[in-house]
Motif scaffolding. Structure first.
Motif, short mmCIF file in Angstrom:
data_model
loop_
_atom_site.label_atom_id
_atom_site.label_comp_id
_atom_site.label_asym_id
_atom_site.label_seq_id
_atom_site.Cartn_x
_atom_site.Cartn_y
_atom_site.Cartn_z
N VAL A 158 0.92 -1.15 -0.14
CA VAL A 158 0.18 -0.18 0.03
C VAL A 158 0.88 1.36 -0.06
CG1 VAL A 158 -1.90 1.53 1.46
CG2 VAL A 158 -2.03 -1.31 0.99
N GLU A 159 1.20 2.40 -1.16
CA GLU A 159 1.42 3.68 -0.29
C GLU A 159 0.66 4.44 -0.86
OE1 GLU A 159 3.68 3.39 -4.47
OE2 GLU A 159 5.53 1.68 -3.71
N VAL A 160 0.93 5.92 -0.74
CA VAL A 160 0.38 7.50 0.12
C VAL A 160 1.00 7.97 -0.93
CG1 VAL A 160 -0.62 8.68 1.33
CG2 VAL A 160 0.01 6.64 2.35
N ASN A 161 -0.16 8.63 -1.99
CA ASN A 161 0.33 9.39 -3.52
C ASN A 161 -0.09 10.55 -2.76
OD1 ASN A 161 0.21 7.02 -4.96
ND2 ASN A 161 -2.00 6.85 -4.83
N GLY A 162 1.48 12.06 -2.73
CA GLY A 162 0.86 13.43 -2.50
C GLY A 162 1.25 13.34 -1.31
N LEU A 204 -4.15 -13.06 -1.55
CA LEU A 204 -4.38 -11.74 -0.93
C LEU A 204 -6.21 -11.45 -0.70
CD1 LEU A 204 -4.12 -8.65 -0.32
CD2 LEU A 204 -4.41 -7.75 -1.97
N GLN A 205 -6.12 -11.28 0.83
CA GLN A 205 -7.83 -10.70 1.51
C GLN A 205 -7.80 -9.06 1.78
OE1 GLN A 205 -9.76 -13.45 2.39
NE2 GLN A 205 -8.31 -14.78 1.06
N ILE A 206 -9.54 -9.27 1.65
CA ILE A 206 -9.76 -7.73 2.07
C ILE A 206 -9.19 -6.84 3.24
CG2 ILE A 206 -11.81 -6.37 2.01
CD1 ILE A 206 -12.72 -8.11 0.16
N ILE A 210 -8.01 -3.63 5.16
CA ILE A 210 -8.36 -2.90 5.69
C ILE A 210 -7.61 -2.82 6.70
CG2 ILE A 210 -10.24 -1.85 7.63
CD1 ILE A 210 -11.37 -2.28 4.16
N ASN A 211 -7.16 -3.64 7.54
CA ASN A 211 -6.31 -3.67 8.36
C ASN A 211 -4.79 -2.91 8.58
OD1 ASN A 211 -7.60 -4.92 9.87
ND2 ASN A 211 -6.60 -6.88 9.82
N GLN A 212 -4.72 -3.16 7.08
CA GLN A 212 -3.70 -1.82 6.63
C GLN A 212 -3.67 -0.30 6.82
OE1 GLN A 212 0.16 -2.72 6.55
NE2 GLN A 212 0.64 -0.72 6.49
N LEU A 213 -4.68 -0.15 5.99
CA LEU A 213 -5.30 1.22 6.01
C LEU A 213 -5.80 1.97 7.21
CD1 LEU A 213 -8.26 1.16 3.09
CD2 LEU A 213 -5.92 2.06 2.81
N GLU A 214 -6.38 0.50 8.57
CA GLU A 214 -6.00 1.19 9.36
C GLU A 214 -4.98 1.95 10.71
OE1 GLU A 214 -8.70 -1.88 11.63
OE2 GLU A 214 -10.50 -1.13 11.23
N LYS A 215 -4.18 1.00 9.70
CA LYS A 215 -2.67 1.38 10.79
C LYS A 215 -2.51 2.75 10.52
CE LYS A 215 -0.75 -3.07 10.96
NZ LYS A 215 -0.13 -4.15 11.06
#
Length: 680
Positions: A158-162, A204-206, A210-215
């Motif tokens: 997962v990568e954040v842009n800008g 890959l599991q949903i 989601i857990n990575q986004l919450e972190k």
């Protein structure tokens, strides 16, 4: 057709005996094809039965195929049919090994055994022992082939842009690599090879995403459908799984012009051979008096946005446009409109949000025309107060005036054209190019007729039943064109070469459609390569273009046109009216006019072709430069001083100067050219 039947037995001999009994004939009256020999293992047990294919010899038929001569002949005449005999080849498998449906088969030779090479992803076991190098294999050997498969795990990130604008999920799915043995024909040296089939295994599991986004404290604009899609993908990919709402700056006020007011640089057109001309980059528009030139649009406020972290992103409001009305326009502020008060070319000067608008009915170019300015083309008059440099083009639909010189360039005007100084290695055209078009139209006509008949022939072949039943049915349009040109239209290449030579000679004066036609005909019918027609429909599109160009060659000649030049050197000058060389003269140039040609001083070398009378100060030179002067039969040539290297054509008749002469006028009298003293 041949009628074959298969027979299976422990040996080939027993299978043949079955066939003899079935057909009630001897072996010599049978057509026998051994499909598979019997095979025994190393314990002498039957491992594979023998299989043969049998038919009566007198029932075996041969095939006939129509020849290309017959196919082409059906367009006008009938032709004989060639007969083709079918050859049956019985492969000798003795001393060879082969792979069929994942199984290794071998057949011992009289004095040799086949050699088998292990391959990547395949284990070879002979008599229960693994073999890692090449080895001989006998029919009696117990051979096992084990194909090795693989498993690769899924990778993701997962990568954040800008600054929180969006979140990207990059996924590389795992997979199973499934191998399968490739069928191989009988060979003395057999290499074991496999085909590799990749079966996706996306792990890959949903919930993992989601857990990575919450972190990472992502809370706005999450796209759950995109996350689900990423878990199902079978190929590597990137997915935007969260996206903020971008701030939208307000739109500035602007002048919405009703015509394209910019002297814009346009994309140069690609030619058939792949080349482009970067000089053809300028387009200049026009507007008429009373027409609305621009509508002024007010500014719009901006709209705030939000990033994926839930933070507000501020937007900027738009700024109004400030209009400055110049010459030839009026600004009606209450209606927010700019109206042209004169005919001409719109001119716009943008300085930030300030827009100054004016109209110019004559294009005035105060500097040289060169690669930096680009070519000039204007619907109206053009005044150039500089010179035209090498490899540039200037085209005015009205009059064209050049204060300086023109060197290795192309000048084209719809009406009169003036160059105050020298014209060097250039092409000058005033008025319609009918003088050139007439010759090219004459050469294009037979090319057009032959292409029309070729299209007709291709359509006949397409509708021919015998053609579709033949081997030639698989030929593409290019291959069929080659055959048709060779067999029925063999004069077409020569006619195309004649046409293309004329186009090459007048390349600088002709429109780009002629350049494209030349290149297309050369690649399609001479080289048979490059950008050519691959279907009959594409060929018909070019045929339509040819008709259009042929109609162009029949356009009427324009009148009231004059070319005025100070001095011409190694140039081509064409006028649908008159030509006047008012300076030092013309050297090694072609002067061609529908009207009168006047050279005040010297005409040295080259050719002068006038549609009416010709007036020359001095023709030829003491050094012996051959100079030709051509006028129609009912017109005259006047020369102040003619050197002996001058040749005059009046109609189809020729006149040579055997000695230098002063002040002569030449014309037809009693069916021959005579030279009389001028003024008599």
């Amino acid at each position: 057709m041949s009628k074959f039947k298969e027979f299976t037995a422990e040996t080939v001999e027993l299978a043949v005996q079955q066939a003899e009994t079935f057909y009630n004939v001897g072996e010599q009256e049978l057509e026998i094809d051994v499909l598979q020999h019997e095979k025994k293992n190393w314990l002498n047990q039957l491992k594979q039965s023998a299989v043969i294919k049998v038919a009566l010899k007198d029932e075996v038929e041969s095939k006939n195929e129509a020849s290309i001569e017959q196919l082409l002949g059906t367009l006008t005449t009938n032709s004989s049919v060639l007969e083709w005999e079918r050859e049956l080849v019985d492969a000798d498998k003795r001393g060879k090994a082969w792979i069929k449906d994942g199984t290794l088969f071998t057949e011992d030779g009289k004095e040799s055994f086949p050699i088998v090479y292990p391959g990547d992803g395949v284990r070879l076991l002979v008599n229960e022992e693994e073999v890692k190098e090449k080895c001989p294999v006998k029919e009696s050997d117990d051979v096992t082939l084990e194909v090795e498969n693989e498993r690769v795990e899924t990778k993701w990130k997962v990568e954040v842009n800008g600054e929180g604008d969006s979140i990207t999920l990059k996924v590389t799915p795992g997979y199973f690599l499934i191998r399968k043995l490739i069928n191989k024909p009988p060979s003395n040296q057999l290499v074991l090879e496999t085909t590799d089939k990749y079966q996706a295994n996306n792990e890959l599991q949903i919930a993992d995403v989601i857990n990575q986004l919450e972190k990472q404290r992502i809370q706005y604009g999450i796209n759950y459908e995109s996350i689900k899609e990423a878990t199902l993908v079978e190929k590597e990919g990137e997915f935007v799984i969260a996206e903020g709402r971008p701030a939208v700056d307000g739109k500035n006020g602007e002048a919405d012009f009703t015509v394209d007011v910019n002297k814009k640089r346009v994309q140069p057109e690609e030619q058939v051979d792949g080349s482009v001309d970067y000089r053809e980059i300028n387009f200049i528009p026009n507007i008429e008096e009373g027409h609305v030139l621009a509508n002024i649009q007010p500014p719009e406020p901006g709209k705030d946005g939000m990033n994926v972290y839930g933070n507000v992103v501020k937007a900027r409001d738009g700024a109004p446009v400030v209009v400055k009305a110049g010459r030839g326009v009026a600004y009606i502020e209450e209606e927010q409109r700019v109206v042209a008060t004169e005919d001409g070319r719109p001119y716009v000067d943008n300085r930030g949000q300030m827009v100054q608008v004016s109209v110019m009915h004559r294009l005035v170019h105060s500097q040289n025309v060169n690669i930096e300015t680009g070519n000039l083309s204007f619907i109206g008059d053009i005044d150039i107060y500089g010179s035209v440099e090498e490899n540039m083009r200037v085209k005015a639909d009205g009059e064209l005036f050049i204060k300086g010189y023109a060197e290795q360039s192309v000048l084209h005007s719809g009406h009169s054209l003036t160059v105050s100084k020298n014209v060097i290695r250039s092409t000058v055209v005033a008025g319609n190019q009918q003088l050139i078009y007439a010759k090219i139209g004459e050469a294009l006509s037979p090319v057009k007729e032959q292409i029309k008949h070729i299209i007709s022939a291709l359509k006949q072949l397409h509708n021919s039943k015998s053609f579709h039943e033949s081997n030639y049915a698989n030929l593409d349009v290019k291959a069929l064109l080659n055959l048709l040109i060779k067999e029925k239209f063999n004069s077409l290449p020569e006619d195309i070469n004649t046409l293309n030579q004329l186009i090459n000679e007048n390349e600088k004066t002709l429109e780009r459609e002629w350049h494209s036609l030349r290149d297309y005909l050369h690649h399609q019918f001479i080289l048979h390569s490059g950008k050519t027609s691959n279907t009959v429909d594409e060929l018909m599109e070019w045929y339509k273009k040819i008709i259009h160009l042929l109609e162009m060659t029949a356009a009427p000649v324009e009148a009231n046109v004059e070319v005025k030049i100070g001095y011409a050197t190694n140039s081509h000058v064409f006028s649908c009216g008159d030509i006047h060389i008012f300076g030092h003269g013309s050297v090694n140039s072609t002067l061609q006019a529908a009207g009168v040609v006047r050279v005040e001083k010297q005409l040295i070398g080259g050719q002068l072709l006038a549609g009416k009378d010709a007036h020359i100060g001095v023709s030829g030179s003491p050094a012996g430069a051959k100079t030709e002067i051509v006028v129609p039969e009912n017109h005259k040539v006047t020369i102040g001083y003619a050197y002996v290297d001058t040749v005059v054509f009046i109609g189809s008749r020729k006149y040579f100067f055997h000695y230098d002469q002063k002040n002569v006028v030449l014309y037809i009298e009693n069916d021959e050219v005579v030279a009389r003293p001028a003024g008599n």
